[in-house]
Design an enzyme around this catalytic site. Structure first.
Site, PDB file in Angstrom:
ATOM      1  N   SER A  93       1.241   4.031  -3.021  1.00  0.00           N
ATOM      2  CA  SER A  93       0.867   5.437  -2.834  1.00  0.00           C
ATOM      3  C   SER A  93       2.029   6.364  -3.149  1.00  0.00           C
ATOM      4  O   SER A  93       1.841   7.438  -3.701  1.00  0.00           O
ATOM      5  CB  SER A  93       0.379   5.660  -1.400  1.00  0.00           C
ATOM      6  OG  SER A  93       1.449   5.535  -0.477  1.00  0.00           O
ATOM      7  N   LYS A  94       3.231   5.939  -2.827  1.00  0.00           N
ATOM      8  CA  LYS A  94       4.398   6.800  -3.054  1.00  0.00           C
ATOM      9  C   LYS A  94       4.783   6.839  -4.541  1.00  0.00           C
ATOM     10  O   LYS A  94       5.165   7.885  -5.056  1.00  0.00           O
ATOM     11  CB  LYS A  94       5.579   6.354  -2.184  1.00  0.00           C
ATOM     12  CG  LYS A  94       5.359   6.603  -0.705  1.00  0.00           C
ATOM     13  CD  LYS A  94       5.145   8.092  -0.415  1.00  0.00           C
ATOM     14  CE  LYS A  94       4.942   8.384   1.053  1.00  0.00           C
ATOM     15  NZ  LYS A  94       4.738   9.824   1.320  1.00  0.00           N
ATOM     16  N   GLY A 131       0.828  -1.207   0.000  1.00  0.00           N
ATOM     17  CA  GLY A 131       0.000   0.000   0.000  1.00  0.00           C
ATOM     18  C   GLY A 131       0.857   1.249   0.000  1.00  0.00           C
ATOM     19  O   GLY A 131       0.627   2.192  -0.763  1.00  0.00           O
ATOM     20  N   TYR A 132       1.851   1.246   0.861  1.00  0.00           N
ATOM     21  CA  TYR A 132       2.722   2.410   0.998  1.00  0.00           C
ATOM     22  C   TYR A 132       3.471   2.694  -0.310  1.00  0.00           C
ATOM     23  O   TYR A 132       3.481   3.822  -0.799  1.00  0.00           O
ATOM     24  CB  TYR A 132       3.717   2.160   2.145  1.00  0.00           C
ATOM     25  CG  TYR A 132       4.539   3.378   2.487  1.00  0.00           C
ATOM     26  CD1 TYR A 132       4.000   4.391   3.259  1.00  0.00           C
ATOM     27  CD2 TYR A 132       5.848   3.508   2.041  1.00  0.00           C
ATOM     28  CE1 TYR A 132       4.734   5.521   3.579  1.00  0.00           C
ATOM     29  CE2 TYR A 132       6.589   4.632   2.348  1.00  0.00           C
ATOM     30  CZ  TYR A 132       6.034   5.628   3.125  1.00  0.00           C
ATOM     31  OH  TYR A 132       6.768   6.741   3.430  1.00  0.00           O
ATOM     32  N   CYS A 133       4.091   1.653  -0.871  1.00  0.00           N
ATOM     33  CA  CYS A 133       4.856   1.845  -2.118  1.00  0.00           C
ATOM     34  C   CYS A 133       3.937   2.298  -3.252  1.00  0.00           C
ATOM     35  O   CYS A 133       4.296   3.180  -4.029  1.00  0.00           O
ATOM     36  CB  CYS A 133       5.595   0.571  -2.512  1.00  0.00           C
ATOM     37  SG  CYS A 133       6.950   0.194  -1.387  1.00  0.00           S
TER      38      CYS A 133
END
Ligand SMILES: *[C@@H]1O[C@H](CO)[C@@H](O)[C@H](O)[C@H]1NC(C)=O
Length: 296
Positions: A190-191, A186-188
């Protein structure tokens, strides 16, 4: 024929940019002044976070700070530190992932403080669970906070910047917007998304010939903010790429933001990492539950 002409123009431009970059390297551009600019920072509350340190750097240079966070108490503390440095600080409690909230709080800011001229989109969260263990709601929240928030804040503040041909939009992404690692799906995602957003926005402003509104993408490697508590860097890489102290990172990034640099990687080593594209350069172990990677 027109293709050939296009190609030649492009080649000439590339050389032009290289020469321009070399000249900048020889004769460092001076920092622009930000005294009395209205600078909005999202995610400013965390005492060890990048947002707080950015707020202090802008305060030292005399900017008026508008601090947004969902953590009201932390935000009040950040404002107190800003005021200690002699700068003005206004705080707003806002969940940047909710567009209605962003739009209505932005209205208050315009009425109470004025037109925002520097927007630092910094707020971010990390779920830190492998995709199959990560609750849907947490994945959605990650995208809303780390990515969608950029849409809403830019839509709220860019129009006045364009009208006055004056402003700066700073996108804080991080090295996980450039290369990915397991368990941070999720984090990657979004980034990576906001890196694309920054590029598209920069192209659009250029195409519209809005030269007074600058954009900067900031990509720190791991910073010691507590966000990636539980992450470890592979030992053989630790010497080359040790985690950054957030205050040091911000000082270095700040200097380059105020030179209107378009993309900032810290440490500079990251440019090389990208170039040779080391995949899995970061491996994560999981001594704590926050980053439970040990699913074997
Ligand atoms: C904010 O910007 C708008 C659009 O350029 C302008 O009409 C307005 O007067 C500005 N407000 C302030 C307080 O400067």
């Amino acid at each position: 024929m027109s293709v050939l002409v296009g190609f030649l123009i492009l080649t000439a431009k590339v050389f032009g940019y290289i020469i321009h970059a070399l000249l900048r390297w020889v004769k460092k551009p001076v920092e622009k002044r930000v005294a009395n600019e209205i600078c909005l920072i999202t995610g400013a509350a965390s005492p060890t976070g990048i947002g707080r340190f950015f707020a202090l750097e802008f305060a030292r240079r005399g900017a008026t700070l508008v601090l947004w966070d969902i953590d009201t108490e932390g935000n009040e503390n950040a404002a107190r530190e800003v005021r200690k440095l002699g700068a003005k600080a206004y705080i707003y409690t806002c969940d940047v992932g909710r567009k209605e909230e962003v739009y209505s709080v932005a209205e208050y800011v315009r009425k109470d403080v004025g037109n925002v001229t520097i927007l630092v989109n910094n707020a971010g969260i990390v779920a830190g669970k492998p995709i199959l263990q990560c609750p849907d709601e947490l994945l959605e929240r990650t995208m809303r906070t780390n990515c969608h928030a950029h849409f809403w804040t830019v839509k709220a503040f860019l129009p006045q910047m364009i009208e006055r041909d004056h402003g700066h939009i700073v996108t804080v992404a991080g090295s996980f917007g450039l290369f990915a690692t397991g368990c941070l799906e999720g984090y990657c995602a979004s980034k990576f998304a906001v890196v694309g957003f920054h590029e598209a926005l920069s192209h659009e402003l250029k195409a519209k010939r809005v030269s007074g509104v600058k954009t900067t993408l900031v990509c720190p490697y791991f910073t010691d903010t507590g966000m990636f508590h539980g992450c470890r860097i592979r030992q053989e890489l630790e010497a080359l790429l040790s985690p950054l102290r957030p205050d040091q990172f911000v000082k270095s990034a700040m200097h380059r933001i105020l030179q209107n640099q378009h993309v900032i990687y810290v440490p500079r080593m990251l440019y090389l990492v990208l170039l040779i594209c080391i995949y899995k350069s970061v491996s994560i172990h999981s001594p704590s539950d926050t980053l439970s990677l040990s699913v074997s």
